[in-house]
Design a protein around this motif. Structure first.
Motif, PDB file in Angstrom:
ATOM      1  N   SER A  58      26.028  49.844  34.120  1.00 19.41           N
ATOM      2  CA  SER A  58      25.952  48.066  33.784  1.00 19.41           C
ATOM      3  C   SER A  58      26.365  48.040  32.401  1.00 19.41           C
ATOM      4  O   SER A  58      26.259  46.842  31.968  1.00 19.41           O
ATOM      5  N   ILE A  59      26.567  49.183  31.466  1.00 15.23           N
ATOM      6  CA  ILE A  59      26.840  48.941  30.039  1.00 15.23           C
ATOM      7  C   ILE A  59      28.090  49.861  29.739  1.00 15.23           C
ATOM      8  O   ILE A  59      28.515  50.754  30.702  1.00 15.23           O
ATOM      9  N   GLY A  60      28.555  49.540  28.534  1.00 13.00           N
ATOM     10  CA  GLY A  60      29.895  50.311  28.260  1.00 13.00           C
ATOM     11  C   GLY A  60      29.601  51.502  27.344  1.00 13.00           C
ATOM     12  O   GLY A  60      28.687  51.914  26.987  1.00 13.00           O
ATOM     13  N   LEU A  70      46.069  45.238  45.511  1.00 14.37           N
ATOM     14  CA  LEU A  70      44.866  44.759  46.323  1.00 14.37           C
ATOM     15  C   LEU A  70      44.220  43.828  45.500  1.00 14.37           C
ATOM     16  O   LEU A  70      43.746  44.053  44.348  1.00 14.37           O
ATOM     17  N   THR A  71      43.806  42.642  46.244  1.00 11.52           N
ATOM     18  CA  THR A  71      43.061  41.664  45.608  1.00 11.52           C
ATOM     19  C   THR A  71      41.666  41.912  45.792  1.00 11.52           C
ATOM     20  O   THR A  71      41.275  41.953  47.029  1.00 11.52           O
ATOM     21  N   ALA A  72      40.935  42.261  45.037  1.00  6.44           N
ATOM     22  CA  ALA A  72      39.292  42.533  45.261  1.00  6.44           C
ATOM     23  C   ALA A  72      38.599  41.151  45.577  1.00  6.44           C
ATOM     24  O   ALA A  72      38.951  40.190  44.847  1.00  6.44           O
ATOM     25  N   PRO A  73      37.695  41.223  46.452  1.00  7.61           N
ATOM     26  CA  PRO A  73      36.970  39.955  46.764  1.00  7.61           C
ATOM     27  C   PRO A  73      36.060  39.531  45.832  1.00  7.61           C
ATOM     28  O   PRO A  73      35.424  40.399  44.948  1.00  7.61           O
ATOM     29  N   GLN A  74      35.686  38.541  45.929  1.00  2.84           N
ATOM     30  CA  GLN A  74      34.416  38.012  45.089  1.00  2.84           C
ATOM     31  C   GLN A  74      32.996  38.474  45.460  1.00  2.84           C
ATOM     32  O   GLN A  74      32.252  38.949  44.594  1.00  2.84           O
ATOM     33  N   GLY A  75      32.896  39.251  46.603  1.00  2.31           N
ATOM     34  CA  GLY A  75      31.679  39.304  46.925  1.00  2.31           C
ATOM     35  C   GLY A  75      31.614  40.853  47.834  1.00  2.31           C
ATOM     36  O   GLY A  75      32.852  41.195  48.376  1.00  2.31           O
ATOM     37  N   ALA A 104      46.676  49.305  42.721  1.00  2.92           N
ATOM     38  CA  ALA A 104      46.420  48.472  41.507  1.00  2.92           C
ATOM     39  C   ALA A 104      45.546  47.395  42.155  1.00  2.92           C
ATOM     40  O   ALA A 104      45.813  46.693  42.823  1.00  2.92           O
ATOM     41  N   VAL A 105      44.559  47.308  41.420  1.00  2.00           N
ATOM     42  CA  VAL A 105      43.238  46.380  41.974  1.00  2.00           C
ATOM     43  C   VAL A 105      43.046  45.362  40.941  1.00  2.00           C
ATOM     44  O   VAL A 105      42.952  45.691  39.532  1.00  2.00           O
ATOM     45  N   HIS A 106      43.197  44.001  41.349  1.00  2.00           N
ATOM     46  CA  HIS A 106      42.938  43.102  40.313  1.00  2.00           C
ATOM     47  C   HIS A 106      41.879  41.907  41.084  1.00  2.00           C
ATOM     48  O   HIS A 106      41.642  42.000  42.197  1.00  2.00           O
ATOM     49  N   ALA A 107      41.618  40.650  40.112  1.00  2.00           N
ATOM     50  CA  ALA A 107      40.758  39.892  40.661  1.00  2.00           C
ATOM     51  C   ALA A 107      39.315  40.349  41.031  1.00  2.00           C
ATOM     52  O   ALA A 107      38.996  41.202  40.608  1.00  2.00           O
ATOM     53  N   GLY A 108      38.760  39.474  41.807  1.00  2.00           N
ATOM     54  CA  GLY A 108      37.329  39.887  42.194  1.00  2.00           C
ATOM     55  C   GLY A 108      36.255  39.908  41.115  1.00  2.00           C
ATOM     56  O   GLY A 108      36.639  38.965  39.970  1.00  2.00           O
ATOM     57  N   THR A 109      35.353  40.582  41.032  1.00  2.00           N
ATOM     58  CA  THR A 109      34.147  40.977  40.167  1.00  2.00           C
ATOM     59  C   THR A 109      34.540  42.291  39.556  1.00  2.00           C
ATOM     60  O   THR A 109      35.017  43.162  40.070  1.00  2.00           O
ATOM     61  N   ALA A 110      33.787  42.439  38.603  1.00  5.77           N
ATOM     62  CA  ALA A 110      33.899  43.993  37.663  1.00  5.77           C
ATOM     63  C   ALA A 110      33.301  44.981  38.966  1.00  5.77           C
ATOM     64  O   ALA A 110      33.945  46.079  39.070  1.00  5.77           O
ATOM     65  N   LEU A 111      32.275  44.698  39.638  1.00  2.18           N
ATOM     66  CA  LEU A 111      31.810  45.649  40.635  1.00  2.18           C
ATOM     67  C   LEU A 111      32.541  45.734  41.924  1.00  2.18           C
ATOM     68  O   LEU A 111      33.127  46.811  42.190  1.00  2.18           O
ATOM     69  N   ARG A 137      36.033  45.244  42.112  1.00  5.65           N
ATOM     70  CA  ARG A 137      37.225  46.070  41.443  1.00  5.65           C
ATOM     71  C   ARG A 137      36.907  47.221  41.373  1.00  5.65           C
ATOM     72  O   ARG A 137      37.799  48.361  41.948  1.00  5.65           O
ATOM     73  N   GLN A 138      35.952  47.863  40.664  1.00  7.22           N
ATOM     74  CA  GLN A 138      35.473  49.103  40.540  1.00  7.22           C
ATOM     75  C   GLN A 138      35.255  49.901  42.035  1.00  7.22           C
ATOM     76  O   GLN A 138      35.843  51.113  42.254  1.00  7.22           O
ATOM     77  N   LEU A 139      34.443  49.378  42.909  1.00  9.08           N
ATOM     78  CA  LEU A 139      34.124  50.044  44.312  1.00  9.08           C
ATOM     79  C   LEU A 139      35.693  50.326  44.867  1.00  9.08           C
ATOM     80  O   LEU A 139      35.869  51.201  45.906  1.00  9.08           O
ATOM     81  N   LEU A 140      36.620  49.191  44.954  1.00 11.90           N
ATOM     82  CA  LEU A 140      37.846  49.277  45.500  1.00 11.90           C
ATOM     83  C   LEU A 140      38.719  50.377  44.846  1.00 11.90           C
ATOM     84  O   LEU A 140      39.415  51.118  45.674  1.00 11.90           O
ATOM     85  N   ALA A 141      38.767  50.514  43.597  1.00  5.09           N
ATOM     86  CA  ALA A 141      39.350  51.707  43.049  1.00  5.09           C
ATOM     87  C   ALA A 141      38.871  52.781  43.324  1.00  5.09           C
ATOM     88  O   ALA A 141      39.857  53.918  43.604  1.00  5.09           O
ATOM     89  N   GLU A 142      37.599  53.048  43.152  1.00  5.70           N
ATOM     90  CA  GLU A 142      36.848  54.388  43.670  1.00  5.70           C
ATOM     91  C   GLU A 142      37.067  54.600  45.235  1.00  5.70           C
ATOM     92  O   GLU A 142      37.346  55.639  45.474  1.00  5.70           O
ATOM     93  N   GLN A 143      37.270  53.752  45.988  1.00  4.98           N
ATOM     94  CA  GLN A 143      37.873  53.970  47.371  1.00  4.98           C
ATOM     95  C   GLN A 143      39.093  54.571  47.466  1.00  4.98           C
ATOM     96  O   GLN A 143      39.202  55.538  48.292  1.00  4.98           O
TER      97      GLN A 143
END
Length: 509
Positions: free
Chosen positions: A363-365, A423-428, A453-460, A462-468
């Motif tokens: 949750s933090i950087g 890949l376009t990350a979803p909002q939810g 390459a993952v873009h759009a969506g939310t920070a979460l 995007r991260q989950l899709l990249a990790e997948q």
């Protein structure tokens, strides 16, 4: 003018509200109705972050006194993984047994004149409390008042996929400790922290598949509160025996469940107002529901005193004052809860230091973690440099397919000639499975991507899709975000959430 108040629920939030209101205006009759006996307590301990306690301490000294005289305090968070113990300081926290806290709150409420009625079941019907000007529904996450008024209050619930169970233990943890063990049936993790000289809280989480493989799905959780899951107790005592030096686990209505994040569109209807878990919950990994309920109590008491002759205005002011903080905590809780839904994957993929950084940065950087414990972050960066010929994260080359990137910042032009799947990350998160299928189909196709390459969506998302992509399919992942700065970029790289980073900011994408 409000002259008679019924508070339904004698937890910390309800008791604190009753105390604050009665203390400020002794002419008001305040009655707390608690269905359990005075000595009944479900659960073990409650934990508070030092940084969040100023408002509660200013309102009344009861919690400060309780923590000082009966609680335990620590500064470090410890992560145990694969035989190593990684510590990160600067995380001042304190905890106390729930029973002790309730006893002190009972005493404080009685001192100021609150009428406490134990073993008193109140029907969830405002008509049954018609003699009261205000009904404060502090009746917990399973609030019957909230459910009865659902058409107006519009409650929502999100059910986590991870399973959790709450125990105590006689093992003396030094501070907040996260222990991860991979056993014969899967990976299990502990949130442990001391709550007194002789007892620590011991919360265990796992995924549903591991839970079922271990045969821990037999206990009837629909039975009334009281009995605990003794089979799970024995299983976990054996699994974590080395980590807790053979100490026993303590039960108190200990049974598996799925955490429920609750939100309520409105917190009041007529003369009924919700407080604490009745209105909202947030995963226990980021904060204390008790702390949130006590902050609600401060806001509600203050609003009633500021609008003595206008109850609707008081309740609107209460919600306006308390809701922003709650929503901020819930927003930070979602990435944390998601981490616990996937921690088995991280256990397998990362060495201990990166695993700990991945956990602490959910949750933090990096820069914020470094302000708490610069030595820990130096260790994380040092490990990266040792693995990459002494280079800093953003200056580290990376070969993808036949193409070499000079550093980890990339632009669209840098990707020319690569088989790159955008890949376009979803909002939810609910929409992620469909994108996961798209990714899996591409990876198994005749021309699999060399980079995702993952873009759009939310920070979460995007991260989950990249990790997948990188952790499940073994394909390097690029995360592209609006206005990404160096801190965010380095956090993504050091934590293992991405291999490359890009920004839509001019000059970087």
């Amino acid at each position: 003018m409000v002259s008679r108040i019924a508070c339904v629920g004698g937890g910390p939030g309800g008791l604190f509200f009753a105390t604050l209101l009665k203390q400020a205006d002794p002419s008001v009759e305040v009655t707390v109705f608690e269905r359990n006996r005075q000595d009944d307590t479900f659960g073990f301990g409650v934990v508070f972050s030092d940084a969040t306690l100023a408002g509660i301490h200013a309102a009344d000294p009861v919690l400060r006194t309780a923590l000082a005289e009966h609680g335990r305090h620590w500064d470090d968070i410890e992560v145990r993984l694969k035989g190593q113990r990684i510590r990160c300081g600067g995380n001042g926290m304190a905890a106390i047994t729930r029973k002790t806290l309730l006893q002190l709150l009972h005493r404080r409420a009685a001192e100021v004149g609150v009428d406490l009625k134990f073993s008193h079941e109140v029907p969830a019907d405002p008509a049954q409390l018609a003699d009261y000007d205000l009904i404060v529904a502090a009746d917990g996450a399973n609030s019957r008042f909230r459910d009865r008024l659902a058409d107006v209050l519009v409650p929502e619930v999100e059910v986590a996929t991870a399973k959790f169970i709450w125990f105590g233990t006689t093992y003396p943890f030094d501070g907040l400790t996260f222990v991860h063990e991979h056993g014969p049936h899967g990976t299990f993790a502990v949130h442990g922290y001391p709550i007194s000289d002789g007892v620590s809280t011991f919360i265990v989480e796992t995924d549903e598949e591991s839970w079922r493989r271990a045969g821990l799905d037999e206990f009837d959780t629909s039975q009334p509160p009281g009995p605990s899951d003794e089979k799970t107790k024995a299983y976990l005592e054996k699994l974590f025996a080395e980590q807790i030096d053979g100490h026993e686990l303590l039960v108190n209505n200990s049974r598996w469940g799925n955490f429920r994040t609750r939100r309520t569109r409105r917190w009041h209807s007529g003369n009924v107002v919700l407080l604490g878990d009745a209105a909202h919950t947030a995963h226990f990994s980021v904060g204390s529901g008790t702390k949130m309920a006590m902050e609600d109590a401060i806001a509600l008491a203050g609003s009633l005193l500021a609008h003595r002759d206008d109850l609707p205005a008081a309740l609107e002011a209460y919600e306006a004052a308390a809701r922003p903080s709650v929503e901020k905590i819930q927003a930070s809780a979602r990435p944390s809860l998601s981490w616990w839904e996937h921690f088995g994957r991280y256990h397998d993929a990362f060495e201990p230091t990166r695993f700990a950084f991945h956990f602490l940065s959910r949750s933090i950087g990096k820069e914020r973690i470094a302000r708490r414990d610069p030595e820990f972050v130096e260790q994380v960066v040092g490990d990266w440099r040792a693995a990459h010929e002494g280079r800093d994260p953003l200056e580290t080359p990376l070969r993808v397919g036949g193409q070499e990137f000079a550093g980890r910042w990339v632009t669209g032009a840098d990707l020319a000639g690569l088989a790159c799947l955008s890949l376009t990350a979803p909002q939810g998160e609910a929409q992620l499975p469909a994108v996961y299928e798209e990714l899996a189909s591409a990876v198994s196709g005749t021309t699999p991507p060399q980079l995702v390459a993952v873009h759009a969506g939310t920070a979460l998302t995007r991260q989950l899709l990249a990790e997948q992509a990188r952790l499940v399919h073994g394909v390097p992942a690029l995360i592209v975000e609006d206005g990404m700065d160096d801190d965010r970029a380095e956090t993504l790289l050091l934590s293992g959430r991405a291999d490359l980073v890009g920004s839509t900011e001019e000059g970087r994408a």
